[in-house]
Design an enzyme around this catalytic site. Sequence first.
Site, mmCIF file in Angstrom:
data_model
loop_
_atom_site.group_PDB
_atom_site.id
_atom_site.type_symbol
_atom_site.label_atom_id
_atom_site.label_comp_id
_atom_site.label_asym_id
_atom_site.label_seq_id
_atom_site.Cartn_x
_atom_site.Cartn_y
_atom_site.Cartn_z
ATOM 1 N N HIS A 48 -6.822 58.213 3.838
ATOM 2 C CA HIS A 48 -5.627 58.234 3.001
ATOM 3 C C HIS A 48 -5.981 58.383 1.522
ATOM 4 O O HIS A 48 -6.617 57.514 0.929
ATOM 5 C CB HIS A 48 -4.843 56.929 3.221
ATOM 6 C CG HIS A 48 -3.526 56.886 2.534
ATOM 7 N ND1 HIS A 48 -3.135 55.846 1.726
ATOM 8 C CD2 HIS A 48 -2.485 57.771 2.535
ATOM 9 C CE1 HIS A 48 -1.913 56.052 1.272
ATOM 10 N NE2 HIS A 48 -1.504 57.227 1.754
ATOM 11 N N HIS A 99 -0.536 61.742 -6.100
ATOM 12 C CA HIS A 99 0.477 61.118 -5.254
ATOM 13 C C HIS A 99 1.760 60.823 -6.011
ATOM 14 O O HIS A 99 2.861 61.176 -5.566
ATOM 15 C CB HIS A 99 -0.068 59.818 -4.640
ATOM 16 C CG HIS A 99 0.956 59.050 -3.864
ATOM 17 N ND1 HIS A 99 1.758 58.086 -4.451
ATOM 18 C CD2 HIS A 99 1.327 59.115 -2.562
ATOM 19 C CE1 HIS A 99 2.581 57.587 -3.534
ATOM 20 N NE2 HIS A 99 2.331 58.191 -2.375
ATOM 21 N N GLU A 102 -0.303 66.653 2.151
ATOM 22 C CA GLU A 102 1.114 66.311 2.048
ATOM 23 C C GLU A 102 1.745 67.026 0.860
ATOM 24 O O GLU A 102 1.312 66.855 -0.287
ATOM 25 C CB GLU A 102 1.317 64.805 1.894
ATOM 26 C CG GLU A 102 2.798 64.442 1.794
ATOM 27 C CD GLU A 102 3.072 62.971 1.601
ATOM 28 O OE1 GLU A 102 4.222 62.628 1.228
ATOM 29 O OE2 GLU A 102 2.144 62.157 1.810
#
Length: 642
Positions: A231, A273, A333
């Site tokens: 992650h 992020h 992502e």
Amino acid sequence: MRRATAALAASTLAVAGIAALSLSASDPASAAPGDVAVSANFDDGQIPAGWNSDGAWTVKDGRLVGTSASGNKRITFGRHLNDFRFEATARFDKVNEATRWTAFGLDVPAGGAVPWWIATMRSGTTASNGLEFAELNKSSAWNVTNTTSAPTAAGTGRDVEVAIEVHGNQARWFFDGTQMMRTTSLVRSADGGQALVVNGATVSFDDVKVTELPANGYLRPAGTPMTVIAHRGASSAAPENTLAAQEVARKGGADFIENDVQPSKDGVPFILHDPTVDRTTDGTGAIRSLTSAELKALDAGSWFSPNFAGERLPTLAEQLADLKARGGNLLLEIKGAHTRDEVATIVKVIRDAGMTQRVFIQSFEVDALKYSRELAPELPTGLLRSGLDADPVAVAKDLGVTAYNPTGDALIADPKAIADLHAAGIAVMAWTVDSAAQWKKLDEAGVDGVITNRPAELVGWSAARQQTAPQTPAPASVTIASPVAAAVLDRSQKPVVGVVAANAEDVKVTVDGAVVEAGTALDLSLLAAGEHKVEAEATGEEGVVKASSTFTVAVTRAGLLQLVLNSGADAKAVDWMLGKLVDGKYADVAKYAQKESGKRVPAGHAAVIAADAAALAAAEPGRPDHGEGDDKDKDEHGRPHR
């Protein structure tokens, strides 16, 4: 739970990956998932038509045998497949040394031109490099990308069940049914098929089979560990979404790096992020309000530790270049809402990097996934969810995604959803799970991959779990190595009873029904002339296996001489019989042995001497049996022989 069965039913899956620089979404292999592309057991004694060898290959006793005194000897077959399982039974019959090897060619051109990609097995498989994934590159130099050891040695004379599952650039190495290693480093050609290779060894193969698999290589085969997805890189050990975190995760054994992508003010995709740079850099402001030059000037490491001072925000292009050069796959992502043009820019960066085979796109944003599928159908996609939909399968199918990726907590609360998704051919990746207790629950539920901040710990936990999990016992095997099957022996020889057994708790060997110890020399002096049977029986956890072979004791003059010398008869009797044998008077020897049985010649040996001598006399009917004036026609006391 056997997810492989569900996977084979998934013929309508989105394509998971394409061969670099060679295949496109419009170039599917002609076979369907489950189709057998190659199947050979060599029972007809022939190398199959269309198999191309370098001359070092033969078929013997129902097995394909490759021999190499030195260098690589290969045989190629099959055709180019993106997703397939290559399996065979392999046995080292002879090796120059324990470092010698055999290999299973995963992408080898029919003509043998380099580069090759292979899965290698040494006879000394318990060495740290007993198993390998490797490339023979265009310079004919070896590039070994992955190594590991097997729990048991292949050795010689032992059958090993080998299987390699390939999905594009990914492959799994199975040794006797257990996954030993994964790689994400294969570089696929346009036309390379399968091959077998031997180096410094004689290796025999049986039951060679190549089966096409569904394109979704993200479904976890039964008995294998979960895919480890780091992650934001190894974010518990290095500043998230940086190349430093990516390197730590790679060294820790992560299968995928999970990172987030967003555009700068001037449209350059960056790895970040948060919507702002405030938390993870020394700057402030929304990423979309800052130019690429401004973003590159920020320190993205000091906030985590002074040891990472000066670490920069990477662009997507920089991250992909690092993965391409140093290895690894990317679970990317698309963070937040993106226009179709912004998604198109991301796709272009991936394609320009030549990384379509190694990038998996996921997003919470349905539109971003739809754009990705329209623009790049070759890229697998995953739908991120905070919880479970009322009907996850319907939602996933409607979007045509490869994977459905909810939170770990949601899956633990409703593990049945995993089985339903697998039955539809859809992989499941859970986020973000950092505790061993939850890893255990997800593993038992059948999750395919876990996104975690602790990738190295999950890799170690999975390895330990593989070691302690109940393993399917390997079947016992037994072969008779000596006397060689169908051997013809005379009484001057003393063959050793040789049996090779593996995974056996007990081995019983008999000759003509009488128990003998393996490794002992057979005394042929008291065996009748003719055929004799050797049988071996090995008992293992899965039952009893048997092997048998025959050898023949032939009557020869040399053998009979040896028999007389070792018969235990008294010295004068031995001298007399030897004299007659030298003159070829076999009938006299037969009569004498019968007369003196149990007297001058031990009874057991006398019977065999008489039988062999009579057989030799019958084989030479023109030879005289008596010579009246010949002293040798008298017994050992000088009396005429009666």
